[in-house]
Scaffold this active site. Structure first.
Site, short mmCIF file in Angstrom:
data_model
loop_
_atom_site.label_atom_id
_atom_site.label_comp_id
_atom_site.label_asym_id
_atom_site.label_seq_id
_atom_site.Cartn_x
_atom_site.Cartn_y
_atom_site.Cartn_z
CD1 TRP A 18 -2.35 -2.13 1.65
CD2 TRP A 18 -3.02 -1.04 -0.18
NE1 TRP A 18 -3.39 -2.84 1.09
CE2 TRP A 18 -3.82 -2.20 -0.02
CE3 TRP A 18 -3.26 -0.20 -1.27
CZ2 TRP A 18 -4.85 -2.53 -0.92
CZ3 TRP A 18 -4.28 -0.53 -2.16
CH2 TRP A 18 -5.06 -1.67 -1.99
CG ASP A 51 -3.59 4.10 3.73
OD1 ASP A 51 -4.69 3.94 4.29
OD2 ASP A 51 -3.22 3.44 2.73
CE LYS A 103 -9.01 -3.21 3.12
NZ LYS A 103 -8.01 -2.22 2.77
C1 LIG Z 1 -7.48 -1.60 1.50
C2 LIG Z 1 -6.43 -0.57 1.61
C3 LIG Z 1 -6.31 0.48 0.68
C4 LIG Z 1 -7.20 0.61 -0.53
O1 LIG Z 1 -8.40 1.10 -0.16
P1 LIG Z 1 -9.57 1.44 -1.22
O2 LIG Z 1 -10.59 2.02 -0.30
O3 LIG Z 1 -9.96 0.14 -1.85
O4 LIG Z 1 -9.04 2.42 -2.20
C5 LIG Z 1 -5.32 1.42 0.87
N1 LIG Z 1 -4.48 1.34 1.92
C6 LIG Z 1 -4.57 0.35 2.82
C7 LIG Z 1 -3.61 0.33 3.97
C8 LIG Z 1 -5.54 -0.64 2.70
O5 LIG Z 1 -5.63 -1.62 3.60
#
Ligand SMILES: *Cc1c(COP(=O)(O)O)cnc(C)c1O
Length: 350
Positions: A90, A160, A184
């Site tokens: 990521w 993030d 998540k």
């Molecule tokens: C799942 C995830 C993403 C992607 O998220 P989307 O909402 O599908 O764009 C980005 N960063 C992390 C750490 C993730 O777990």
């Protein structure tokens, strides 16, 4: 997982929310019913995360992936470089997107060790002229998590938090910007949470679309256009569930126990393995491999029959991954371990 209590409450309220005669899905986002749902959700999130008053909480769309662009577009503020910490897949996606807008300085990378650890702070090459420092507190695919908040002085810190938000208390005042896809640990897909310090809002790079300007959403209470109303509502039910369970301290205690029990079992095993350095193992995503990968398919097939689903590792790394977000009860981890013991017994070659 979502908490079963939340799903049941949503089911009860599905066709007629609080005698309004409407489903939440049928409400106008500007009507008093939905506005009350939206305001309560924000207030509850602010309470459980102890968000300081000089931060805005935004309920957006576009996922964390849109934030990979929105963060540089809004936070470069005339500067031409930003620092990124690369701890896995990521991080890499965030870096690739940021490179479209500025020079990216990789201040630290876990790549030489195949992303199984976090480079120690003493080795980071932070640039004092950077517009911001970006990192990924929990790498969802690799199962690598920061158990500390990086110190960046005056340079705003961006996180993030998609796969770790709400798993434990966090000092929001240490961050300039926090973002997270809701799917998540918060609620259904389609909602993205942004927590941003007031003074960082405004003056995005020229040409920024209206929808990619944080100011648009901050000035309009996240209702510049139609927000993802149903996902916002479910997220609100989850925030309320967390409050009733004792808040983030209580979440952290349970999450720490769940992860500890599973890692302990894996480490003592002669059959399963986790590659991540113990001090940076994720509380939320536990990847593991079988010493004999030829048994992977059989493991997944039989675990599914035992009611243990979604254990397949990310397509990029293979093996297994147990995601044990807030809603996964401790009994879920116990059931997984019991299955793993049984599977070993049947398949180990003595
Ligand atoms: C799942 C995830 C993403 C992607 O998220 P989307 O909402 O599908 O764009 C980005 N960063 C992390 C750490 C993730 O777990």
């Amino acid at each position: 997982m979502l908490p079963v209590e939340v799903l049941e409450q949503a089911a009860t309220e599905m066709t007629d929310w609080h005698s309004s005669g409407m489903s939440v899905m049928e409400m106008s986002h500007r009507g008093k019913e939905f506005v009350s749902i939206a305001e309560k959700a924000e207030a509850d999130l602010r309470e459980i995360m102890a968000v300081p008053l000089n931060y805005k909480v935004l309920f957006l769309q576009g996922g964390a992936s849109s934030q990979f662009a929105m963060a540089p577009m809004n936070l470069l503020k005339g500067k031409n470089s930003a620092d990124y910490i690369n701890t896995g897949q990521w991080s890499k996606k965030a870096i690739a997107e940021a490179k479209r807008y500025c020079n990216v300085n990789i201040a630290a990378t876990g790549e030489p060790g195949n992303f199984t650890s976090i480079p120690p702070g003493s080795e980071w090459k932070l640039n004092s002229g950077a517009a911001y420092v970006h990192y990924t507190p929990n790498e969802t695919i690799g199962g690598v998590e920061f158990h500390f908040i990086p110190e960046t002085g005056e340079v705003p810190l961006i996180a993030d938090m998609s796969s770790t938000i709400l798993s434990r208390p966090v000092d929001v005042s240490k961050f300039g910007l926090i973002y997270a896809g809701a799917q998540k640990n918060i609620g259904p897909a389609g909602l993205t949470i942004v927590i941003i310090r007031d003074d960082l809002i405004g003056e995005p790079i020229p040409g920024t679309p209206v929808m990619f300007n944080y100011k648009t959403h901050a000035d309009n209470g996240s209702m510049y256009n139609t927000p993802p109303t149903y996902a916002w509502y479910i997220a609100g039910l989850v925030f309320d569930w967390i409050k009733r369970r004792g808040g983030l301290e209580a979440m952290a205690a349970v999450n720490n126990r769940k992860a500890g029990t599973l890692y302990d079992f894996i480490d003592k095993s002669d059959f399963y393995k986790n590659p991540v350095a113990p001090e940076c193992r994720s509380w939320m995503n536990v990847p593991f491999t079988l010493l004999n990968p030829e048994l992977d398919g059989k493991f997944l097939e039989e675990s599914k029959k035992a009611g243990l689903v979604a254990l397949k590792g990310h397509r990029s790394v293979g093996g297994m991954r147990a995601s044990i977000y807030n809603a996964m009860p401790e009994t879920g981890v116990d059931a997984l371990i019991a299955f793993m013991q049984e599977f070993r017994k049947k398949n180990v070659k003595l």
